[in-house]
Design an enzyme around this catalytic site. Structure first.
Site, PDB file in Angstrom:
ATOM      1  CE  LYS A 188      -2.372  -2.721  -0.442  1.00  0.00           C
ATOM      2  NZ  LYS A 188      -2.386  -4.176  -0.354  1.00  0.00           N
ATOM      3  N   GLY A 231      -4.240 -12.101 -10.087  1.00  0.00           N
ATOM      4  CA  GLY A 231      -4.934 -12.074  -8.798  1.00  0.00           C
ATOM      5  C   GLY A 231      -4.703 -10.719  -8.135  1.00  0.00           C
ATOM      6  N   GLY A 249      -0.904  -9.652  -8.063  1.00  0.00           N
ATOM      7  CA  GLY A 249      -0.409  -9.322  -9.409  1.00  0.00           C
ATOM      8  C   GLY A 249      -0.938  -7.989  -9.898  1.00  0.00           C
ATOM      9  CD  GLU A 272      -3.333  -4.899  -3.730  1.00  0.00           C
ATOM     10  OE1 GLU A 272      -4.473  -4.964  -3.286  1.00  0.00           O
ATOM     11  OE2 GLU A 272      -2.314  -5.000  -3.003  1.00  0.00           O
ATOM     12  CG  ASP A 279      -2.341 -16.040   5.000  1.00  0.00           C
ATOM     13  OD1 ASP A 279      -3.471 -15.589   5.244  1.00  0.00           O
ATOM     14  OD2 ASP A 279      -1.505 -15.447   4.293  1.00  0.00           O
ATOM     15  CG  MET A 303      -4.507 -17.429   2.074  1.00  0.00           C
ATOM     16  SD  MET A 303      -3.262 -18.008   0.922  1.00  0.00           S
ATOM     17  CE  MET A 303      -2.521 -19.327   1.840  1.00  0.00           C
ATOM     18  CG  HIS A 349      -9.511  -8.216   6.872  1.00  0.00           C
ATOM     19  ND1 HIS A 349      -8.640  -7.849   5.881  1.00  0.00           N
ATOM     20  CD2 HIS A 349     -10.621  -8.642   6.239  1.00  0.00           C
ATOM     21  CE1 HIS A 349      -9.204  -8.054   4.708  1.00  0.00           C
ATOM     22  NE2 HIS A 349     -10.408  -8.538   4.892  1.00  0.00           N
ATOM     23  CG  HIS A 387     -24.688  16.688  -0.675  1.00  0.00           C
ATOM     24  ND1 HIS A 387     -24.594  15.865  -1.777  1.00  0.00           N
ATOM     25  CD2 HIS A 387     -24.630  17.971  -1.121  1.00  0.00           C
ATOM     26  CE1 HIS A 387     -24.493  16.632  -2.861  1.00  0.00           C
ATOM     27  NE2 HIS A 387     -24.507  17.904  -2.495  1.00  0.00           N
TER      28      HIS A 387
HETATM   29  P1  FAD Z   1       1.845 -14.207   8.252  1.00  0.00           P
HETATM   30  O1  FAD Z   1       1.589 -12.765   8.162  1.00  0.00           O
HETATM   31  O2  FAD Z   1       2.450 -14.892   7.086  1.00  0.00           O
HETATM   32  O3  FAD Z   1       2.752 -14.395   9.538  1.00  0.00           O
HETATM   33  C1  FAD Z   1       3.257 -15.624   9.922  1.00  0.00           C
HETATM   34  C2  FAD Z   1       4.529 -15.403  10.703  1.00  0.00           C
HETATM   35  O4  FAD Z   1       4.929 -16.637  11.277  1.00  0.00           O
HETATM   36  C3  FAD Z   1       5.707 -14.952   9.846  1.00  0.00           C
HETATM   37  O5  FAD Z   1       6.259 -13.787  10.386  1.00  0.00           O
HETATM   38  C4  FAD Z   1       6.675 -16.121   9.889  1.00  0.00           C
HETATM   39  O6  FAD Z   1       8.041 -15.706   9.876  1.00  0.00           O
HETATM   40  C5  FAD Z   1       6.332 -16.749  11.213  1.00  0.00           C
HETATM   41  N1  FAD Z   1       6.654 -18.179  11.285  1.00  0.00           N
HETATM   42  C6  FAD Z   1       6.312 -19.155  10.409  1.00  0.00           C
HETATM   43  N2  FAD Z   1       6.720 -20.361  10.851  1.00  0.00           N
HETATM   44  C7  FAD Z   1       7.322 -20.129  12.052  1.00  0.00           C
HETATM   45  C8  FAD Z   1       7.939 -20.973  13.010  1.00  0.00           C
HETATM   46  N3  FAD Z   1       7.983 -22.302  12.846  1.00  0.00           N
HETATM   47  N4  FAD Z   1       8.480 -20.394  14.110  1.00  0.00           N
HETATM   48  C9  FAD Z   1       8.426 -19.058  14.298  1.00  0.00           C
HETATM   49  N5  FAD Z   1       7.854 -18.213  13.433  1.00  0.00           N
HETATM   50  C10 FAD Z   1       7.301 -18.754  12.331  1.00  0.00           C
HETATM   51  N6  FAD Z   1      -4.027  -9.065   3.188  1.00  0.00           N
HETATM   52  C11 FAD Z   1      -4.949  -8.123   3.448  1.00  0.00           C
HETATM   53  O7  FAD Z   1      -5.859  -8.374   4.232  1.00  0.00           O
HETATM   54  N7  FAD Z   1      -4.902  -6.896   2.854  1.00  0.00           N
HETATM   55  C12 FAD Z   1      -3.930  -6.565   1.972  1.00  0.00           C
HETATM   56  O8  FAD Z   1      -3.918  -5.457   1.443  1.00  0.00           O
HETATM   57  C13 FAD Z   1      -2.949  -7.533   1.666  1.00  0.00           C
HETATM   58  N8  FAD Z   1      -1.963  -7.255   0.800  1.00  0.00           N
HETATM   59  C14 FAD Z   1      -0.990  -8.183   0.563  1.00  0.00           C
HETATM   60  C15 FAD Z   1       0.036  -7.860  -0.312  1.00  0.00           C
HETATM   61  C16 FAD Z   1       1.049  -8.758  -0.562  1.00  0.00           C
HETATM   62  C17 FAD Z   1       2.160  -8.395  -1.519  1.00  0.00           C
HETATM   63  C18 FAD Z   1       1.046 -10.026   0.111  1.00  0.00           C
HETATM   64  C19 FAD Z   1       2.157 -11.004  -0.120  1.00  0.00           C
HETATM   65  C20 FAD Z   1       0.029 -10.356   0.985  1.00  0.00           C
HETATM   66  C21 FAD Z   1      -1.004  -9.434   1.219  1.00  0.00           C
HETATM   67  N9  FAD Z   1      -2.060  -9.732   2.091  1.00  0.00           N
HETATM   68  C22 FAD Z   1      -3.029  -8.794   2.314  1.00  0.00           C
HETATM   69  C23 FAD Z   1      -2.176 -11.030   2.772  1.00  0.00           C
HETATM   70  C24 FAD Z   1      -1.708 -10.930   4.232  1.00  0.00           C
HETATM   71  O9  FAD Z   1      -0.373 -10.490   4.259  1.00  0.00           O
HETATM   72  C25 FAD Z   1      -1.853 -12.274   4.900  1.00  0.00           C
HETATM   73  O10 FAD Z   1      -3.165 -12.757   4.761  1.00  0.00           O
HETATM   74  C26 FAD Z   1      -1.536 -12.168   6.397  1.00  0.00           C
HETATM   75  O11 FAD Z   1      -0.228 -11.698   6.602  1.00  0.00           O
HETATM   76  C27 FAD Z   1      -1.706 -13.522   7.081  1.00  0.00           C
HETATM   77  O12 FAD Z   1      -1.418 -13.411   8.426  1.00  0.00           O
HETATM   78  P2  FAD Z   1      -0.862 -14.637   9.279  1.00  0.00           P
HETATM   79  O13 FAD Z   1      -0.635 -14.095  10.649  1.00  0.00           O
HETATM   80  O14 FAD Z   1      -1.731 -15.808   9.098  1.00  0.00           O
HETATM   81  O15 FAD Z   1       0.524 -15.030   8.599  1.00  0.00           O
HETATM   82  P1  AMP Z   2      -4.317 -15.363  -6.482  1.00  0.00           P
HETATM   83  O1  AMP Z   2      -4.412 -16.797  -6.047  1.00  0.00           O
HETATM   84  O2  AMP Z   2      -5.556 -14.544  -6.288  1.00  0.00           O
HETATM   85  O3  AMP Z   2      -3.096 -14.684  -5.915  1.00  0.00           O
HETATM   86  O4  AMP Z   2      -4.109 -15.383  -8.058  1.00  0.00           O
HETATM   87  C1  AMP Z   2      -3.112 -16.116  -8.710  1.00  0.00           C
HETATM   88  C2  AMP Z   2      -3.475 -16.207 -10.165  1.00  0.00           C
HETATM   89  O5  AMP Z   2      -2.410 -16.813 -10.901  1.00  0.00           O
HETATM   90  C3  AMP Z   2      -4.712 -17.052 -10.432  1.00  0.00           C
HETATM   91  O6  AMP Z   2      -5.656 -16.262 -11.096  1.00  0.00           O
HETATM   92  C4  AMP Z   2      -4.193 -18.202 -11.304  1.00  0.00           C
HETATM   93  O7  AMP Z   2      -5.116 -18.593 -12.291  1.00  0.00           O
HETATM   94  C5  AMP Z   2      -2.946 -17.611 -11.953  1.00  0.00           C
HETATM   95  N1  AMP Z   2      -1.961 -18.628 -12.405  1.00  0.00           N
HETATM   96  C6  AMP Z   2      -1.532 -19.719 -11.723  1.00  0.00           C
HETATM   97  N2  AMP Z   2      -0.606 -20.432 -12.457  1.00  0.00           N
HETATM   98  C7  AMP Z   2      -0.457 -19.769 -13.641  1.00  0.00           C
HETATM   99  C8  AMP Z   2       0.340 -19.977 -14.835  1.00  0.00           C
HETATM  100  N3  AMP Z   2       1.190 -21.009 -14.965  1.00  0.00           N
HETATM  101  N4  AMP Z   2       0.228 -19.090 -15.865  1.00  0.00           N
HETATM  102  C9  AMP Z   2      -0.605 -18.009 -15.742  1.00  0.00           C
HETATM  103  N5  AMP Z   2      -1.370 -17.779 -14.659  1.00  0.00           N
HETATM  104  C10 AMP Z   2      -1.314 -18.619 -13.617  1.00  0.00           C
END
Ligand code: FAD
Ligand code: AMP
Length: 478
Positions: free
Chosen positions: A58, A190, A193, A195, A319, A325, A328, A451
């Site tokens: 963001k 997705g 991609g 963003e 996640d 995933m 929030h 408004h």
């Molecule tokens: P994570 O945030 O992945 O945290 C897990 C943590 O556990 C990590 O820090 C990892 O190092 C730690 N860990 C793992 N295994 C171990 C272990 N064995 N011992 C100790 N530590 C460990 N979501 C949104 O809602 N809004 C968004 O705008 C958004 N934008 C995103 C943009 C990008 C580029 C990406 C990649 C993701 C985005 N997401 C967004 C998704 C969001 O980041 C995840 O859904 C969220 O972080 C999941 O939270 P979590 O706590 O389950 O896991």
């Molecule tokens: P998301 O799961 O929302 O992050 O989106 C990932 C996107 O990647 C999905 O829309 C998939 O259809 C696409 N995707 C996965 N594998 C391939 C591939 N080999 N070539 C092109 N697109 C792909």
């Protein structure tokens, strides 16, 4: 003697750190284990979201949008800027500083709540023992009454495009480009991609998105996804649907990708390629073979609706378990589990988790789509309102998109709110609040909206459900 805790949380992402704070608030002796190290080599809390996900993406989206506005839209307001330049390293450094402030903030919050943080790798052993392997290689075993697994997810790798973080990058690498690639390929249309593609496109990259599916944003309402495809394409994102990546070859500083479409095999050459084909759960060395925790066939930890695993007293959230995933979703599961451990009867409403794509205009929704409701045979009334008819949107020169409210035809209860447009995420949240309280379209229509605001588009779309919109001709009059 091992240290004893009421709750041990593995992972300090938005799932884990929120669970730890809530557990500590409820008087439970809580520990949180995190292994991630930030750019400075020090342990960084906050998980994917704060370090390489929601927040840094963001930050770059906001910087790149300001640049785009200055370059393309200021003239509309009579502002002349001359030659607008973007210093990419400064933009990236700003992003890094925000990450640092926030991850430091999480650390301070855990401390203020009395959570003990262990830096290292956590592993669940049998009998709710948790082994921590610290950064110096030493180990310590903690005894836990309850364990919350919150290890999150990481990017999916695909054999045709192995990530080297130089030419072929994943989402993490794409947050750290030091120059704007002239030709950027993105695999996967997705959320991530689109963003990241938008960030670099606004800064001048020629962006091609290669997407295997024929449908664009299949989870969104079709009316919105069709509109979004048009708007994003007009912005310059070249989105190839029905295009499956089959191979890639790096030659020097560029990469040539091969993909198949209905027209046959094609090739394109890029300066950088972002692989954004989804994320998978992180469970590497997380569970001892006799831990008793089951996984599902896709490698997610198996849980019920209350995030309980197959072992009593062991929970998993975020996640690493089924469902959206999203940060929030992870956090609310964390709160639910902490409260249930403390003896409360907390539940989570999985039907009302908002989704947002932070392109410009934003795309956001909550509840069900028109196509899903029709497939279920639910009779519905639909109201829409375009931002082109909103005075506030005109004033802001931000008129692309619409608000769509879907209500049950018999009860008028709102079943879905779908928005593409300015502040879509905030508008959808208003819909979500109403839906949580069982709002009807009429209820929303009867409320007084300030408004001029973007929110009035939600008001008008709700009125339009029953043919009462004021500022647009109603399709149906009732
Ligand atoms: P994570 O945030 O992945 O945290 C897990 C943590 O556990 C990590 O820090 C990892 O190092 C730690 N860990 C793992 N295994 C171990 C272990 N064995 N011992 C100790 N530590 C460990 N979501 C949104 O809602 N809004 C968004 O705008 C958004 N934008 C995103 C943009 C990008 C580029 C990406 C990649 C993701 C985005 N997401 C967004 C998704 C969001 O980041 C995840 O859904 C969220 O972080 C999941 O939270 P979590 O706590 O389950 O896991
Ligand atoms: P998301 O799961 O929302 O992050 O989106 C990932 C996107 O990647 C999905 O829309 C998939 O259809 C696409 N995707 C996965 N594998 C391939 C591939 N080999 N070539 C092109 N697109 C792909």
């Amino acid at each position: 003697m091992s240290q004893k805790f009421d709750v041990v949380v593995i992972g300090a992402g938005p799932g884990g750190y929120v669970a730890a704070i809530r557990a500590a608030q409820l008087g439970l002796k809580t520990a949180c284990i995190e292994k991630y190290q930030g750019k400075d080599g020090k342990t960084a809390l906050g998980g994917t979201c704060l370090n390489v996900g929601c927040i840094p993406s963001k930050a770059l989206l906001d910087s790149s949008y300001k640049f785009h506005e200055a370059q393309e839209s200021f003239n509309v307001h009579g502002i002349s800027t001359g030659d607008v330049k973007m210093d990419v390293p400064t933009m990236v450094a700003r992003k890094d500083q925000i990450v640092k402030n926030l991850t430091g903030g999480v650390s301070a919050l855990l401390k203020a709540n009395g959570v003990t943080v262990f830096e290292g790798h956590g592993k669940l052993l049998a009998g709710k023992q948790v082994e921590v392997t610290k950064l110096d290689g030493s180990t310590e075993t903690l005894a836990a009454e309850n364990v919350i697994l919150a290890s999150g997810s990481k990017p999916v790798d695909i054999p045709p495009a192995p990530v080297d973080q130089k030419v072929i990058v994943d989402s993490t690498g794409a947050l750290d480009f030091q120059t704007v690639p002239a030709r950027l390929g993105v695999i996967g249309a997705g959320v991530i991609g689109l963003e990241l593609g938008s960030v670099w496109s606004r800064l001048g990259a020629e962006v091609t998105v290669i997407e295997a599916m024929d449908k664009f944003l299949p989870a969104a309402d079709e009316q919105i996804s069709k509109e979004a495809f048009k708007v994003l394409s007009k912005q310059g994102l070249k989105i190839l649907l029905g295009a499956r990546l089959t191979a890639s070859e790096i030659k020097g500083e560029e990469v040539t990708v091969s993909f198949t479409t209905a027209e046959g095999e094609q090739q394109l050459t890029f300066d950088k390629l972002i692989v954004a084909v989804g994320r998978r759960p992180v469970t590497t060395d997380l569970l001892a073979s006799d831990s008793g925790v089951d996984m599902d066939e896709r490698g997610f930890i198996f849980v019920n609706d209350q995030c309980a695993t197959s072992v009593p007293g062991v929970y998993a959230i975020g996640d690493v378990v089924r469902g959206a995933m999203l940060a929030h979703k992870a956090s609310e599961e964390g709160v639910m589990v902490a409260e249930r451990i403390a003896g409360h009867k907390s539940q989570m409403n999985y039907d009302l988790i908002p989704s947002v794509i932070y392109t410009h205009p934003e795309i956001a929704w909550v509840g069900k789509t028109e196509q899903a409701l029709k497939a279920e045979g639910v009779e519905i009334n639909v109201g829409t309102f375009p931002f082109a008819a909103s005075g506030r949107a005109m004033a802001a020169n931000d008129t692309a998109g619409l608000v769509k409210v879907i209500a049950d035809a018999k009860t008028d209860r709102v079943l879905g709110v779908h928005v593409m447009g300015p502040a879509a995420a905030e508008l959808v949240q208003q819909g979500a609040i109403g839906m949580e309280f069982g709002t009807s379209a009429e209820d929303l229509g009867m409320m007084v909206f300030s408004h001029p605001t973007m929110s009035e588009a939600l008001h008008e779309a709700a009125l339009a459900v029953n043919g009462h919109a004021i500022h647009i001709a109603n399709r149906k009059k009732r």
